[in-house]
Design an enzyme around this catalytic site. Structure first.
Site, PDB file in Angstrom:
ATOM      1  N   GLU A  32       0.883  -1.179   0.000  1.00  0.00           N
ATOM      2  CA  GLU A  32       0.000   0.000   0.000  1.00  0.00           C
ATOM      3  C   GLU A  32       0.906   1.210   0.000  1.00  0.00           C
ATOM      4  O   GLU A  32       1.693   1.389   0.930  1.00  0.00           O
ATOM      5  CB  GLU A  32      -0.808   0.031   1.287  1.00  0.00           C
ATOM      6  CG  GLU A  32      -2.217  -0.454   1.126  1.00  0.00           C
ATOM      7  CD  GLU A  32      -2.985  -0.259   2.407  1.00  0.00           C
ATOM      8  OE1 GLU A  32      -3.095   0.891   2.865  1.00  0.00           O
ATOM      9  OE2 GLU A  32      -3.446  -1.270   2.955  1.00  0.00           O
ATOM     10  N   CYS A  92      -2.022   8.645   4.117  1.00  0.00           N
ATOM     11  CA  CYS A  92      -1.948   8.292   2.685  1.00  0.00           C
ATOM     12  C   CYS A  92      -3.193   8.802   1.975  1.00  0.00           C
ATOM     13  O   CYS A  92      -3.163   9.151   0.813  1.00  0.00           O
ATOM     14  CB  CYS A  92      -1.884   6.789   2.461  1.00  0.00           C
ATOM     15  SG  CYS A  92      -1.209   5.859   3.782  1.00  0.00           S
TER      16      CYS A  92
END
Ligand code: FAD
Length: 1012
Positions: A771, A805
């Site tokens: 990720e 993020c």
């Protein structure tokens, strides 16, 4: 005072049995017959009431129980504030054709209603999307009609607005009120507009309240009053901003009260969301303490919401202080207008219960209980704001010996109060919204929800199909329904699968008190853990607070190569034991780990603050997510690891089984030092993979502490090792180890590629889940509400100092709203408090370290057109002021800047699709937001953009395990989504076992199961 503050979540049963019933029972019993007779008369009068107002009929026809009512609400909500014709047309085209207007036309209906319905029907036909209607004639008709249509529909919506808005400015409103023929009515002016987001807005509202008081004073024979929303006076009217509120908000309230007092105008402070209640009472007590209210002035008042469990205590408290200070006040008793919001907030927060009742009859009963409390007071003049016939009848009966007044909303309740038309002693005050229709939205939505809700008395009277007996039924006769659970407690919303993680309500006094205490005795020395044993190397490195970088908070010893090899050896040796440990045992350990995390929330939150610079709110969210990961993956594992029988020909048994793969390496970042660390680790452990946890070196203390809790929860120490240190030192031998099966990584794209490169050297294909970051955009067209967009952008870009993020990096604004939105954004930026994350009032703390600080600073330097709020930053620490950079095109941003930096770009609505394609060209695909009221626009964005998580009309951060699984595509990651249903299966092997059951003597099952 304390009792008011600490009983937000008292059980509704105990309030009913210990407070409400003992107080009202005797009077209720004695008077019920006459109350019901009066209720019946009020209802009859309401049913026979013929409104002369055709618009009111239209509103009743199109209330929210019909799809068309919802369509009209959507139109009303957005149409009047959209600046450009293109978007107005798009909105009309989007909404009107979806209604079945024909169903609203009938002989029995009012002419105006029928004409309107016919108009909507034809409008719908004209604007239906031309994809479906290719004829030249149709397009011609459409082109000719659009401007006419636009203005006709705008006019129609204006009419709808007029139903609820008393007048457009205070002078006209006052004049109209003075001319009101019925002298038994007075008015309370409410200056339209909601919570201020900026100091400028707050100042504007403050001035408008002053103007309203002065205008009302000019000619006030009717005793009109002004209603004030405190949230409009100050952009941060929040309990965690108490000091700032005392300094900046209280003087404003005092000055308005003083002005009202001087000019003999009554004022009433509206009641708002439940988490503002304590703060409002603290502020109000100051008015008494500072002796602002004179003995002669009896015009100060406030609203109390009976749907709140604390309402009775609030009244008792107000009773006490009015008595203590010998001052008379007014209380407007309402039931409350934010019920749905309160329920949602409590569920999101995961608090122990709701601050409001969850049964309508309990709200009704509490209203009556509060009325009794008001009846007992000599210092409070009661004002009953309700449109409920039973409540009205009860109050009339209860207050037969004392003065009081009723209150109703302008545009509502005329029929209910028509019964009193001929009664000279009747007193009623009308809540009269004043202002431009553009500001109408939040008010209108609340009113329409109120009109349309199934439980609303007004709705039941008109549409609910209730009999007279049902309508006059006392709420006390419904108490046997208390056990029917329709709304689960916040903790149970994911049941029967799992518990919701426990939240923390920072508007509660005891929580504030708890989190204001200093934490002692946490272990501030960390080293690697192999087989449960600490493995310090020869030297320890100091750890400093990122926001006060000369303050030492601990030491860490990084693993050396020997420790890494020891870990690999120990785990490989234990792998088959762990793989074959019963799934029930593994899930139980992970569930116990969740409990441990919850038990130790406070110290973890503190650690997150001092080591990672996380504010307490962000820390709580991080820990809750970790807890959710544990419970969710435990539940998923139970499902996944259940043997599945597959269909096939008779005489064979086909089974699909799942097993762990072996050794996993999980590498987690510092920005979610608990959630991502725990999520990746427990996903592997629950699947039976022995796992090396390699947390970010910046948050070693937290990882050490959390890992210890995992061991405490019962994890066999041989099943997992914690290796602290830098990735480049620790990971290579693991990545090259032949037993390695899975690598789960969250971090930068650059590191993900290095890991991928190293894995290529393996003889086999090792599973990599990565990720990485994103260049996340939020698009807003001109139909969106600016306040809403700004609020969500501030959260998305600057919460956690932009170190998520999912954070919003680029805001794409439709050109017609660019200026307005940027101005408000800058204003909202000025309201952010930057500082020490252990202070509850802090919104934005520092970034993580020197390297991050330098990178962000250098990035900002590249631009000329950027905005940062004035003011000084704390001296020590890696603080960066939240920054808004205006850019010319998306291409001006080429890489993810992991900090409190937002880029803003404008686009033309006709280029929406191109904008989406340009966003795709950036190569990332993590999160994306769209703010629009137009479904077609929303769908275009959803269908064109390739991103993992799309958020519509909300912020774009704060993924929820199991509900909003998280993860991207392209440069943003490999998937599967963390916290989603496909995650665990990527970490396991599947086995299919096919057994020929006839091998040992024929197909007995087939033969025995046959019927004759
Ligand atoms: C003059 C005036 C001033 C007002 N000022 C304020 C204010 O300052 N602040 C504010 O919040 N509201 C305010 N309101 C709005 C007021 O709260 C609503 O109009 C009121 O709730 C409607 O109550 P009712 O008795 O007319 O209707 P009813 O239909 O009898 O009751 C509706 C109430 O029941 C609640 N309810 C619905 N379902 C449930 C359930 N399952 N469990 C528990 N409760 C439920 C609703 O939320 C609502 O509060 C004001 C209203 C008036 C008339």
């Amino acid at each position: 005072m304390l009792e008011v503050f600490d009983n937000k979540f008292t059980s509704q049963e105990s309030i009913l049995n210990e407070k409400i019933i003992p107080c009202i029972e005797a009077f209720h019993h004695e008077q019920l017959k006459s109350i019901q007779e009066l209720t019946s008369k009020i209802i009859d009068s309401a049913k026979n009431y013929k409104t002369k107002n055709p618009f009111e009929k239209l509103i009743h026809e199109y209330d929210l129980s019909s799809k068309e009512g919802v369509v009209l609400m959507c139109l009303a909500e957005a149409l009047l504030r959209i600046p450009d014709n293109q978007t107005i047309d798009d909105l009309i085209e989007d909404k009107i054709p979806s209604g079945k207007w024909k169903d609203h036309i009938s002989n029995q209906k009012d002419l105006f209603v029928n004409i309107s319905s016919i108009a909507f029907m034809f409008s719908g036909k004209i604007v239906e999307r031309s994809e479906d209607h290719q004829s030249i004639f149709h397009n011609l008709l459409k082109q000719m009609s659009e401007p006419v249509l636009r203005s006709a529909i705008k006019q129609g919506i204006n009419i709808l607005a007029k139903q609820f808005v008393f007048d457009q400015n205070i002078q006209q409103a006052n004049h109209r009120a003075q001319q009101w023929p019925d002298t038994r009515y007075s008015f309370s002016f409410d200056m339209l507009g909601e919570a201020a987001l900026t100091y400028i807005d707050a100042e504007r509202y403050y001035q408008s309240y002053k103007e309203a008081i002065l205008a009302t004073a000019i000619d006030n024979s009717k005793g009109n009053s002004v209603s004030i929303k405190i949230s409009a006076l100050y952009p941060r009217y929040e309990r965690n901003k108490l000091d700032a509120c005392m300094k900046e908000l209280l003087p404003k309230i005092i000055s308005l009260v003083a002005l009202a007092q001087e000019h003999k105008v009554d004022i009433c402070l509206d009641a708002e969301e439940a988490d503002r209640l304590n703060l409002s009472l603290i502020l109000i007590e100051k008015l008494f303490e500072q002796k602002i209210l004179s003995e002669e002035y009896k015009g100060f008042g406030l609203a109390v919401q009976a749907y709140q469990k604390r309402a009775g205590n609030v009244i008792q408290y107000l009773n006490t202080i009015t008595l203590k200070y010998q001052r008379k006040i007014n209380i407007r008793l309402v039931k409350g207008a934010y019920w749905d919001t309160e329920i949602k907030l409590a569920q999101e927060l995961g608090v122990e219960d709701y601050p409001v009742f969850t049964k309508k009859f309990l709200t009704d009963l509490n209203y009556l209980y509060c009325a009794h409390l008001l009846h007992q007071s000599d210092y409070i003049f009661p004002q009953f704001a309700t449109h409920n016939a039973f409540s009205i009848a009860y109050i009339t009966q209860l207050f037969s010996d004392k003065p009081y007044e009723f209150q109703k909303l302008h545009g509502m309740g005329d029929e209910i109060y028509s019964y009193f038309d001929k009664q000279p002693n009747f007193r009623c005050r009308v809540y009269a919204p004043v202002g431009g229709y553009n500001d109408l939205l939040p008010y209108l939505v609340r009113r329409l929800l109120e009109n349309g809700a199934n439980t609303s008395f007004i709705h039941q009277l008109k549409k609910g199909g209730k009999t007279q007996e049902e309508l006059i039924q006392s709420p006390l006769d419904k108490i046997n329904q208390i056990k029917n659970i329709e709304i689960p407690k916040p903790i149970d919303i994911f049941q029967p699968d799992r518990l919701n993680s426990k939240g923390t309500d920072f508007s509660e006094e005891k929580v504030i008190h708890q989190y204001s205490q200093e934490i002692k005795n946490y272990k501030n020395k960390a080293s690697s853990l192999v087989e449960g044993i600490e493995h310090p190397s020869s030297n320890y490195l100091p750890i400093y607070k990122p926001y006060a970088n000369e303050e030492l908070i601990g030491e860490v010893s990084f693993a050396n190569q020997t420790t890494v090899l020891q870990a690999l050896e120990a785990l490989t040796a234990y792998s088959s034991i762990w793989k074959n440990t019963a799934i029930e045992e593994r899930t139980q350990i992970i569930e116990q780990f969740a409990d441990q995390l919850e038990l130790h929330t406070h110290e973890l939150v503190y650690l997150c603050a001092i080591e990672a610079g996380k504010t307490y709110k962000d820390g709580i969210a991080d820990i809750r997510e970790a807890v959710d990961f544990c419970r969710y993956y435990a539940h998923q594992a139970k499902l996944l690891f259940t043997k599945k029988i597959l269909p096939g020909p008779t005489g064979e048994l086909n089974e699909l089984q799942i097993k762990g793969k072996g050794l996993s390496l999980v590498i987690s970042p510092w920005n979610f030092p608990v959630a991502i660390f725990v999520g990746q680790l427990v996903a592997n452990l629950v699947c039976g993979n022995v796992t090396i946890a390699k947390p970010a070196e910046q948050t070693s203390l937290i990882a050490f502490h959390v890992f210890k809790l995992l061991l405490k929860a019962g994890l066999p120490p041989q099943a997992s090792s914690l290796l602290l240190g830098k990735g480049e030192d620790i990971c290579p031998p693991i990545l090259h180890h032949p037993s390695l099966e899975n690598v789960v990584f969250t971090g930068s794209l650059e590191t993900a590629k290095i890991i991928q490169g190293q894995l290529l050297r393996q003889n086999k294909i090792v599973n990599l889940i990565a990720e990485t970051g994103g260049l996340n955009c939020l698009i807003s067209d001109s139909s969106a509400l600016t306040e809403h967009v700004v609020r969500d952008v501030i959260i998305s870009s600057f919460n956690s100092a932009g170190q998520r993020c999912s954070a919003c990096r680029i805001l794409c604004l439709e050109e017609n709203i660019y200026k307005k939105t940027i101005t408000m954004l800058k204003g909202a930026l000025d309201c952010l408090a930057i500082g020490d994350p252990t202070h509850l009032s802090t919104d934005v703390a520092s970034v993580i370290d020197q390297a991050a600080f330098n990178k962000i600073k250098n990035h900002i330097k590249k631009f000329n057109n950027f905005y940062q709020s004035p003011g000084e930053l704390p001296n020590a620490g890696y603080f960066i002021k939240p920054t808004i950079i205006e850019i010319g095109s998306l291409q001006d941003v080429s890489e993810e800047i992991f900090g409190p930096v937002l880029h803003v770009v404008s686009y033309r609505s006709s280029n929406l699709k191109k904008l989406c394609e340009d966003i795709n060209q950036l190569g990332y695909g993590l999160t994306l937001g769209i703010h629009s009221r137009i479904d077609h626009t929303i769908n275009t964005v959803i269908n064109t953009c390739s991103v993992g998580n799309i958020y519509v009309n909300r912020n774009i951060v704060g993924a929820v395990v199991g509900a909003q699984p998280f993860g991207g595509q392209g440069l943003s990651g490999t998937g599967p989504k963390a916290g989603g249903p496909h995650y665990l299966s990527r970490l396991c092997h599947e086995y299919s076992v096919s057994n020929n059951t006839t091998a040992m003597g024929g197909n007995a099952t087939l033969l025995t199961n046959l019927s004759e």
